[in-house]
Write an enzyme that holds these catalytic residues in place. Sequence first.
Site, mmCIF file in Angstrom:
data_model
loop_
_atom_site.group_PDB
_atom_site.id
_atom_site.type_symbol
_atom_site.label_atom_id
_atom_site.label_comp_id
_atom_site.label_asym_id
_atom_site.label_seq_id
_atom_site.Cartn_x
_atom_site.Cartn_y
_atom_site.Cartn_z
ATOM 1 N N GLU A 37 0.860 -1.268 0.109
ATOM 2 C CA GLU A 37 -0.031 -0.042 -0.024
ATOM 3 C C GLU A 37 0.993 1.217 -0.023
ATOM 4 O O GLU A 37 1.802 1.394 1.008
ATOM 5 C CB GLU A 37 -0.989 -0.241 1.494
ATOM 6 C CG GLU A 37 -1.991 1.137 1.147
ATOM 7 C CD GLU A 37 -2.702 1.263 2.419
ATOM 8 O OE1 GLU A 37 -2.744 0.364 3.280
ATOM 9 O OE2 GLU A 37 -3.346 2.018 2.625
ATOM 10 N N ARG A 263 5.034 -12.763 10.038
ATOM 11 C CA ARG A 263 5.712 -11.573 9.557
ATOM 12 C C ARG A 263 7.039 -11.485 10.149
ATOM 13 O O ARG A 263 7.273 -12.020 11.346
ATOM 14 C CB ARG A 263 4.978 -10.445 9.584
ATOM 15 C CG ARG A 263 4.535 -9.925 11.254
ATOM 16 C CD ARG A 263 3.674 -9.041 11.485
ATOM 17 N NE ARG A 263 3.601 -7.959 10.956
ATOM 18 C CZ ARG A 263 3.122 -7.198 10.140
ATOM 19 N NH1 ARG A 263 1.979 -7.648 9.447
ATOM 20 N NH2 ARG A 263 3.301 -6.037 9.468
ATOM 21 N N LYS A 273 4.332 0.949 9.636
ATOM 22 C CA LYS A 273 4.360 2.181 9.034
ATOM 23 C C LYS A 273 3.737 3.602 9.746
ATOM 24 O O LYS A 273 4.243 4.568 9.688
ATOM 25 C CB LYS A 273 3.769 2.188 7.367
ATOM 26 C CG LYS A 273 4.694 1.362 6.608
ATOM 27 C CD LYS A 273 3.934 1.214 5.138
ATOM 28 C CE LYS A 273 2.826 0.401 5.168
ATOM 29 N NZ LYS A 273 2.401 0.238 3.693
HETATM 30 P P1 ATP Z 1 2.687 -2.209 8.219
HETATM 31 O O1 ATP Z 1 2.136 -3.027 9.105
HETATM 32 O O2 ATP Z 1 4.340 -2.168 8.590
HETATM 33 O O3 ATP Z 1 1.968 -0.786 8.006
HETATM 34 P P2 ATP Z 1 1.264 -3.336 5.915
HETATM 35 O O4 ATP Z 1 1.142 -4.936 5.955
HETATM 36 O O5 ATP Z 1 0.174 -2.508 6.165
HETATM 37 O O6 ATP Z 1 2.657 -2.918 6.987
HETATM 38 P P3 ATP Z 1 1.502 -3.298 3.177
HETATM 39 O O7 ATP Z 1 2.266 -2.305 2.276
HETATM 40 O O8 ATP Z 1 0.149 -3.594 3.176
HETATM 41 O O9 ATP Z 1 1.878 -2.985 4.559
HETATM 42 O O10 ATP Z 1 2.595 -4.498 2.989
HETATM 43 C C1 ATP Z 1 2.905 -4.995 1.618
HETATM 44 C C2 ATP Z 1 3.145 -6.504 1.853
HETATM 45 O O11 ATP Z 1 4.443 -6.751 2.750
HETATM 46 C C3 ATP Z 1 2.046 -7.418 2.476
HETATM 47 O O12 ATP Z 1 1.906 -8.601 1.808
HETATM 48 C C4 ATP Z 1 2.587 -7.493 3.940
HETATM 49 O O13 ATP Z 1 1.911 -8.984 4.267
HETATM 50 C C5 ATP Z 1 4.013 -7.535 3.703
HETATM 51 N N1 ATP Z 1 4.488 -7.128 5.082
HETATM 52 C C6 ATP Z 1 4.359 -6.129 5.469
HETATM 53 N N2 ATP Z 1 4.913 -6.119 6.724
HETATM 54 C C7 ATP Z 1 5.797 -7.238 6.838
HETATM 55 C C8 ATP Z 1 6.584 -7.969 7.717
HETATM 56 N N3 ATP Z 1 6.845 -7.211 8.907
HETATM 57 N N4 ATP Z 1 7.151 -8.973 7.545
HETATM 58 C C9 ATP Z 1 6.729 -9.719 6.218
HETATM 59 N N5 ATP Z 1 5.924 -9.205 5.435
HETATM 60 C C10 ATP Z 1 5.399 -7.835 5.801
HETATM 61 MG MG MG Z 2 -1.570 -3.398 4.545
#
Ligand code: ATP
Ligand code: MG
Length: 564
Positions: A37, A263, A273
Amino acid sequence: MAPKDAAPPLDFIRQIVADDLAANKNEGQVVTRFPPEPNGYLHIGHAKSICLNFGIAQEYRGICNLRFDDTNPTKEEVEYVESIKADVRWLGFDWEDRLFYASDYFEQMYHYALHLIQTGKAYVCSLSPEEIREYRGTLTEPGRDSPYRSRPVAENLDLFTRMRAGEFPDGAHVLRGKIDMASPNLNLRDPVLYRILHAAHHRTGDAWCLYPMYDYAHPISDALEGITHSICTLEFEDHRPLYDWVLDNLPVPCHPQQIEFARLNLSYTVMSKRKLLRLVNEGYVKGWDDPRMPTLSGMRRRGYPPTAIRTFCEMIGVGKREGVVDLALLEYCVREELNKKAPRVMAVLKPLKVVIDNYSEDLVEMVEAVNNPEDLGMGTRLVPFSRVLYIERDDFLEEPPKKFYRLAPGREVRLRYAYFIKCVDVVKDPQTGEVVELHCTYDPQTRGGYAPDGRQVKATLHWVATAHAAPAEVRVYDRLFSKPQPGEEAEGDFRVDLNPHSLETLSSCQVEPSLAGAQPGSRFQFERMGYFCVDPDSSPERLVFNRTVTLRDPWARMQQAEKG
Ligand code: ATP
Ligand code: MG
């Protein structure tokens, strides 16, 4: 069955992919995607997901798409899109011509929503957001049907069309899937699929005031791109039944399989984020690419090689169990990589002037220095040596304690690649008593650093010649947080655990002349001091370096000392 002496066992996701290929599922194709995102910069957790999705595609001759999951116009920006592209490329992956946006599918998603309405699978609900929450029930109590649940199809179609046309304010109506208000899985209690939001979108502008929710948009985007394995993190496990419901009830081209993995969590690090944005906005760091940030742009600026991050992601593996990985492991990977690749140079971070009394005033000798003892193919260079030098202030003590073997009055040490010198006099500032200059003598017989009479010294110091050295600023970074789980003891307020010493700026450093034209991004080992990287703030007039990582792990040693 894999032969016994074959490569290490596959992780569970690769095993699924390999089994699917063996069974010729999906016509023998593997298509994955990385779906960020664009509401922030990528961090090291994302690197795990990138390595997994792009890595699997590479290993199984498949393809991996980059798709921006841009369904939330209020938090998303073009700046983030650009940074994400740069970071994925920097990590070494290539989406070729497969750059997609969920917003590309808005029209198709809208038509699918009409389909759901027509088949009685979705309805327009006019409860307020609070009422929707109230009606949803809890983990222990079932929800209640919305009074709008039995709205006739024609009325739903009419309202939904007018929602798109902009006839209603935000929050007036939503579109909900008609699933099961008594489901033990809250995600299936008539989830909201669309909401009204009068907000401009960074790509579609004002074309829409109706935006799809993640749980609706994501499976459709996956299906439209022909994704075979939709890999995401564990928090989406409970959403999988909804993912499947959406696909089962729409005439989509295929039905990808959602697979969840744990994760990455790292000690001494915050990763969401939302938290990183606060660090930036509240000024705790200088920006998303501050070298103390766990973002990929921060790590790049700090000097972490992308290959080290990929090695790290390989080492931590992929599983289903949540855990916290020690930050020291990432630092280990960085150090290993730089040890092999980074040229050695001499740089004095806290200079102390040394005058060699018996060395001729106008003499400059070029001494030969090895660029990398780990890789002799990297050759040697010549470093100027002369009568007035800088050594590290910490390498001299007037009254050395027992185990201090470096320079002290009357003591002899080796200057790396040059000569033995002996301290014969100490000059102090008459006001403060601070040592400002040392006088030494050198032994001309010891050129290269060895005494023909076999005499030994206990320390070898790095140095630079004052007349030839280049001035530099060095930014010495330490961990951004001083607790392994920031905020753990303060109800999640990670700010209380910020390390007040995470940045020390040394502005009067002196580095050897070979560094004069060093370009931003180039990495070096400063002998005895650690690994350093030229910062983009650097200019030919004023070099600026970031400390990437220390030579050894001081935290491990501190912990050992505490235990022992
Ligand atoms: P955050 O929780 O840090 O804001 P998010 O999951 O909202 O991260 P996205 O932009 O939706 O951020 O993530 C893109 C991809 O990266 C998704 O498939 C998500 O599952 C993966 N991802 C995000 N954080 C992690 C992590 N700590 N370890 C592994 N994969 C991750
Ligand atoms: Mg997300």
